[in-house]
Write a protein that holds these residues in place. Structure first.
Motif, PDB file in Angstrom:
ATOM      1  N   ARG A 102       0.817  -1.224   0.000  1.00  0.00           N
ATOM      2  CA  ARG A 102       0.000   0.000   0.000  1.00  0.00           C
ATOM      3  C   ARG A 102       0.847   1.268   0.000  1.00  0.00           C
ATOM      4  O   ARG A 102       0.411   2.302  -0.534  1.00  0.00           O
ATOM      5  N   ALA A 103       2.024   1.251   0.603  1.00  0.00           N
ATOM      6  CA  ALA A 103       2.904   2.425   0.547  1.00  0.00           C
ATOM      7  C   ALA A 103       3.356   2.678  -0.888  1.00  0.00           C
ATOM      8  O   ALA A 103       3.415   3.827  -1.345  1.00  0.00           O
ATOM      9  N   PHE A 104       3.663   1.605  -1.612  1.00  0.00           N
ATOM     10  CA  PHE A 104       4.051   1.757  -3.018  1.00  0.00           C
ATOM     11  C   PHE A 104       2.881   2.252  -3.849  1.00  0.00           C
ATOM     12  O   PHE A 104       3.050   3.105  -4.733  1.00  0.00           O
ATOM     13  N   ALA A 105       1.690   1.740  -3.581  1.00  0.00           N
ATOM     14  CA  ALA A 105       0.504   2.188  -4.317  1.00  0.00           C
ATOM     15  C   ALA A 105       0.208   3.661  -4.040  1.00  0.00           C
ATOM     16  O   ALA A 105      -0.222   4.397  -4.940  1.00  0.00           O
ATOM     17  N   LEU A 106       0.445   4.096  -2.809  1.00  0.00           N
ATOM     18  CA  LEU A 106       0.256   5.515  -2.491  1.00  0.00           C
ATOM     19  C   LEU A 106       1.237   6.373  -3.281  1.00  0.00           C
ATOM     20  O   LEU A 106       0.864   7.448  -3.788  1.00  0.00           O
ATOM     21  N   TYR A 107       2.478   5.927  -3.391  1.00  0.00           N
ATOM     22  CA  TYR A 107       3.458   6.654  -4.211  1.00  0.00           C
ATOM     23  C   TYR A 107       2.983   6.760  -5.654  1.00  0.00           C
ATOM     24  O   TYR A 107       3.049   7.839  -6.275  1.00  0.00           O
ATOM     25  N   VAL A 108       2.506   5.658  -6.200  1.00  0.00           N
ATOM     26  CA  VAL A 108       2.057   5.655  -7.600  1.00  0.00           C
ATOM     27  C   VAL A 108       0.892   6.611  -7.789  1.00  0.00           C
ATOM     28  O   VAL A 108       0.864   7.414  -8.742  1.00  0.00           O
ATOM     29  N   ALA A 109      -0.087   6.558  -6.891  1.00  0.00           N
ATOM     30  CA  ALA A 109      -1.267   7.425  -7.021  1.00  0.00           C
ATOM     31  C   ALA A 109      -0.887   8.901  -6.897  1.00  0.00           C
ATOM     32  O   ALA A 109      -1.354   9.747  -7.689  1.00  0.00           O
ATOM     33  N   ALA A 110      -0.045   9.224  -5.921  1.00  0.00           N
ATOM     34  CA  ALA A 110       0.351  10.618  -5.716  1.00  0.00           C
ATOM     35  C   ALA A 110       1.179  11.136  -6.891  1.00  0.00           C
ATOM     36  O   ALA A 110       1.007  12.286  -7.328  1.00  0.00           O
ATOM     37  N   TYR A 111       2.057  10.301  -7.409  1.00  0.00           N
ATOM     38  CA  TYR A 111       2.858  10.736  -8.557  1.00  0.00           C
ATOM     39  C   TYR A 111       1.973  10.981  -9.782  1.00  0.00           C
ATOM     40  O   TYR A 111       2.153  11.972 -10.497  1.00  0.00           O
ATOM     41  N   CYS A 112       1.035  10.088 -10.012  1.00  0.00           N
ATOM     42  CA  CYS A 112       0.150  10.246 -11.177  1.00  0.00           C
ATOM     43  C   CYS A 112      -0.670  11.532 -11.094  1.00  0.00           C
ATOM     44  O   CYS A 112      -0.914  12.184 -12.111  1.00  0.00           O
ATOM     45  N   ALA A 113      -1.088  11.892  -9.869  1.00  0.00           N
ATOM     46  CA  ALA A 113      -1.870  13.122  -9.711  1.00  0.00           C
ATOM     47  C   ALA A 113      -1.059  14.338 -10.146  1.00  0.00           C
ATOM     48  O   ALA A 113      -1.577  15.251 -10.812  1.00  0.00           O
ATOM     49  N   GLY A 114       0.214  14.356  -9.785  1.00  0.00           N
ATOM     50  CA  GLY A 114       1.061  15.476 -10.193  1.00  0.00           C
ATOM     51  C   GLY A 114       1.445  15.407 -11.659  1.00  0.00           C
ATOM     52  O   GLY A 114       1.496  16.437 -12.348  1.00  0.00           O
ATOM     53  N   ARG A 115       1.710  14.200 -12.136  1.00  0.00           N
ATOM     54  CA  ARG A 115       2.132  14.050 -13.531  1.00  0.00           C
ATOM     55  C   ARG A 115       1.025  14.491 -14.488  1.00  0.00           C
ATOM     56  O   ARG A 115       1.303  14.997 -15.580  1.00  0.00           O
ATOM     57  N   PHE A 116      -0.230  14.344 -14.079  1.00  0.00           N
ATOM     58  CA  PHE A 116      -1.335  14.710 -14.951  1.00  0.00           C
ATOM     59  C   PHE A 116      -1.309  16.198 -15.277  1.00  0.00           C
ATOM     60  O   PHE A 116      -1.372  16.595 -16.455  1.00  0.00           O
ATOM     61  N   TRP A 117      -1.208  17.061 -14.246  1.00  0.00           N
ATOM     62  CA  TRP A 117      -1.252  18.496 -14.542  1.00  0.00           C
ATOM     63  C   TRP A 117       0.067  19.017 -15.100  1.00  0.00           C
ATOM     64  O   TRP A 117       0.087  19.988 -15.863  1.00  0.00           O
ATOM     65  N   ILE A 118       1.170  18.363 -14.739  1.00  0.00           N
ATOM     66  CA  ILE A 118       2.462  18.779 -15.312  1.00  0.00           C
ATOM     67  C   ILE A 118       2.525  18.401 -16.792  1.00  0.00           C
ATOM     68  O   ILE A 118       3.016  19.174 -17.629  1.00  0.00           O
ATOM     69  N   GLU A 119       2.016  17.214 -17.114  1.00  0.00           N
ATOM     70  CA  GLU A 119       2.008  16.770 -18.508  1.00  0.00           C
ATOM     71  C   GLU A 119       1.171  17.706 -19.379  1.00  0.00           C
ATOM     72  O   GLU A 119       1.499  17.955 -20.551  1.00  0.00           O
ATOM     73  N   ALA A 120       0.111  18.254 -18.831  1.00  0.00           N
ATOM     74  CA  ALA A 120      -0.763  19.149 -19.596  1.00  0.00           C
ATOM     75  C   ALA A 120      -0.065  20.456 -19.954  1.00  0.00           C
ATOM     76  O   ALA A 120      -0.500  21.158 -20.890  1.00  0.00           O
ATOM     77  N   MET A 121       1.024  20.785 -19.252  1.00  0.00           N
ATOM     78  CA  MET A 121       1.734  22.033 -19.520  1.00  0.00           C
ATOM     79  C   MET A 121       2.813  21.882 -20.591  1.00  0.00           C
ATOM     80  O   MET A 121       3.274  22.879 -21.152  1.00  0.00           O
ATOM     81  N   ARG A 122       3.205  20.657 -20.890  1.00  0.00           N
ATOM     82  CA  ARG A 122       4.325  20.452 -21.804  1.00  0.00           C
ATOM     83  C   ARG A 122       3.927  20.731 -23.250  1.00  0.00           C
ATOM     84  O   ARG A 122       2.760  20.550 -23.642  1.00  0.00           O
ATOM     85  N   VAL A 123       4.929  21.171 -24.023  1.00  0.00           N
ATOM     86  CA  VAL A 123       4.682  21.523 -25.421  1.00  0.00           C
ATOM     87  C   VAL A 123       5.492  20.674 -26.389  1.00  0.00           C
ATOM     88  O   VAL A 123       5.422  20.894 -27.604  1.00  0.00           O
ATOM     89  N   ASP A 124       6.247  19.700 -25.854  1.00  0.00           N
ATOM     90  CA  ASP A 124       7.003  18.831 -26.754  1.00  0.00           C
ATOM     91  C   ASP A 124       6.046  17.908 -27.505  1.00  0.00           C
ATOM     92  O   ASP A 124       4.906  17.685 -27.086  1.00  0.00           O
ATOM     93  N   GLU A 125       6.518  17.387 -28.629  1.00  0.00           N
ATOM     94  CA  GLU A 125       5.665  16.567 -29.489  1.00  0.00           C
ATOM     95  C   GLU A 125       5.247  15.288 -28.772  1.00  0.00           C
ATOM     96  O   GLU A 125       6.051  14.623 -28.129  1.00  0.00           O
ATOM     97  N   ALA A 126       3.985  14.926 -28.878  1.00  0.00           N
ATOM     98  CA  ALA A 126       3.465  13.718 -28.237  1.00  0.00           C
ATOM     99  C   ALA A 126       2.174  13.299 -28.925  1.00  0.00           C
ATOM    100  O   ALA A 126       1.525  14.100 -29.610  1.00  0.00           O
ATOM    101  N   HIS A 127       1.799  12.025 -28.747  1.00  0.00           N
ATOM    102  CA  HIS A 127       0.549  11.527 -29.307  1.00  0.00           C
ATOM    103  C   HIS A 127      -0.622  11.996 -28.442  1.00  0.00           C
ATOM    104  O   HIS A 127      -0.524  12.053 -27.213  1.00  0.00           O
ATOM    105  N   HIS A 128      -1.732  12.303 -29.120  1.00  0.00           N
ATOM    106  CA  HIS A 128      -2.927  12.781 -28.430  1.00  0.00           C
ATOM    107  C   HIS A 128      -4.089  11.820 -28.664  1.00  0.00           C
ATOM    108  O   HIS A 128      -4.185  11.177 -29.709  1.00  0.00           O
ATOM    109  N   PHE A 129      -4.961  11.750 -27.684  1.00  0.00           N
ATOM    110  CA  PHE A 129      -6.152  10.912 -27.792  1.00  0.00           C
ATOM    111  C   PHE A 129      -7.297  11.632 -27.096  1.00  0.00           C
ATOM    112  O   PHE A 129      -7.216  11.966 -25.905  1.00  0.00           O
ATOM    113  N   LEU A 130      -8.360  11.914 -27.854  1.00  0.00           N
ATOM    114  CA  LEU A 130      -9.515  12.665 -27.354  1.00  0.00           C
ATOM    115  C   LEU A 130      -9.099  13.997 -26.724  1.00  0.00           C
ATOM    116  O   LEU A 130      -9.594  14.402 -25.668  1.00  0.00           O
ATOM    117  N   GLY A 131      -8.177  14.644 -27.394  1.00  0.00           N
ATOM    118  CA  GLY A 131      -7.777  15.984 -26.982  1.00  0.00           C
ATOM    119  C   GLY A 131      -6.745  16.039 -25.867  1.00  0.00           C
ATOM    120  O   GLY A 131      -6.345  17.142 -25.460  1.00  0.00           O
TER     121      GLY A 131
END
Length: 365
Positions: free
Chosen positions: A206-235
């Motif tokens: 569960r400690a590892f799962a908490l790390y994964v969940a918390a990291y994903c929460a931050g990665r979501f909004w940080i990823e939305a700020m990036r402008v490098d080329e990437a594949h998109h799906f449903l916007g």
């Protein structure tokens, strides 16, 4: 208008003769050492042996690097296999490009192999290593700073990142330092996992799962700020969707694990004992144990000596009693002997008197 900004390094590699020293590689290596160091301390605190985390990391790290590179190459295949690109560049890991999702997935496979060889439960090992992985990511993100890559949208904030390189389609300017945002977020994730683990005694992964969940929460909004080329799906970018899916899976695991396997593992490494650890607390326990053994030995010696003394007292009492009985017996014998002598004296005197009377009668005749 001039404003404050974060400068980018003029180059990301230094040459020591024919040997290139790359900032990106150094960040990855330092991050791995920090993860193993912190994971080892947490593993010992959980009751494991020193060195077990490093032994399993020997399997997990190579698998993680291969998995991270594969995920990057597959999701950004156009950078290596499209027209005008050289597919050999897909093997140049030192130039950047590691997907955390592939690194975690393949690293888990390597860790499973290492755990099987040591007889260690994988969830317990992952719990010990979780905050260390977050810190490794925080350090590794500075490799993107050395390579001037993975930045966000343009901005005029005082902490804007100044990009000076124009290679690979970069446009010099001032951008959001998404590498810095993610680095700071990962440090916060590490602190969160350490706190929650101490507060709620997380176990069974569960400690590892908490790390994964918390990291994903931050990665979501940080990823939305990036402008490098990437594949998109449903916007949305592919990594945003990945963050959502992995976040939900991690939360689901925490809920189900807490329901069906509450508490924490009592034994994380079979056969581990206090004497096998180098931890200060374990050393104190070992010293206390030796002191208890010494006191027990002293107590047993005292009991033996007291027993000997009591036996000696009993033997002395028996001896004195026997002596007294012997004295009494001797006294009785002497009394009986003296009594038997008196009749003998009487008999002799009477016989003498008889003889005198016979003599006188004879004279008369």
């Amino acid at each position: 208008m001039e404003f404050a900004y974060i400068p980018s390094p003029s180059r990301g590699v230094l040459h020591l003769g024919p040997i290139p020293l790359r900032g990106y590689a150094f960040c990855i290596i330092i991050g791995v050492f920090v993860a193993v160091w912190l994971g080892n301390r947490r593993w010992i605190a959980r009751g494991g042996r020193p060195g077990t985390v490093a032994d399993i990391a020997v399997w997990a790290v190579p698998f993680g690097l291969v998995g991270g590179r594969l995920y990057h190459v597959i999701t950004d295949y156009q950078l290596y296999f499209s027209e005008g690109q050289d597919w050999v560049d897909a093997f140049k890991i030192w130039e950047g490009g590691l997907g955390i999702w592939g690194a975690i997935a393949f690293g888990a496979v390597g860790a499973w192999i290492g755990c099987r060889s040591r007889g260690v439960p994988l969830p317990a090992w992952a719990d010990a290593l979780a905050p260390g992985i977050a810190l490794a990511q925080a350090i590794g993100r500075w490799g993107n700073w050395f390579n001037q890559e993975l930045y966000g949208r343009e901005t005029d904030l005082p902490w804007a990142l100044h990009i000076t390189s124009s290679t690979d389609g970069r446009v010099p300017g001032y951008y959001h330092p998404t590498f810095l945002y993610e680095s700071l977020w990962c440090i916060g994730v590490a602190v969160l996992v350490i706190w929650a683990d101490r507060r709620f005694k997380l176990g069974h992964g569960r400690a590892f799962a908490l790390y994964v969940a918390a990291y994903c929460a931050g990665r979501f909004w940080i990823e939305a700020m990036r402008v490098d080329e990437a594949h998109h799906f449903l916007g949305m970018r592919l990594n945003e969707w990945t963050s959502i899916v992995v976040f939900l899976l991690a939360v689901l695991y925490i809920v189900l694990s807490a329901r069906f396997r509450p508490g924490r593992e009592e034994v994380v490494e079979p056969g581990a004992s206090d004497g096998d650890t180098d931890d200060d607390g374990a050393a104190v326990k070992l010293d206390k144990k030796s002191e208890d053994e010494d006191s027990e030995e002293k107590d047993s010696e005292t009991k033996v000596s007291e027993g000997k003394k009591s036996d000696a007292g009993k033997s002395e009492a028996k001896t004195s009693g026997a002596e007294k009985e012997t004295v009494k017996k001797d006294t009785a014998d002497s009394d009986s002997d003296s009594g038997s002598l008196e009749p003998e004296t009487d008999d002799s005197s009477s016989s003498v008197e008889v003889k005198d009377e016979e003599a006188e009668s004879a004279k008369k005749v």
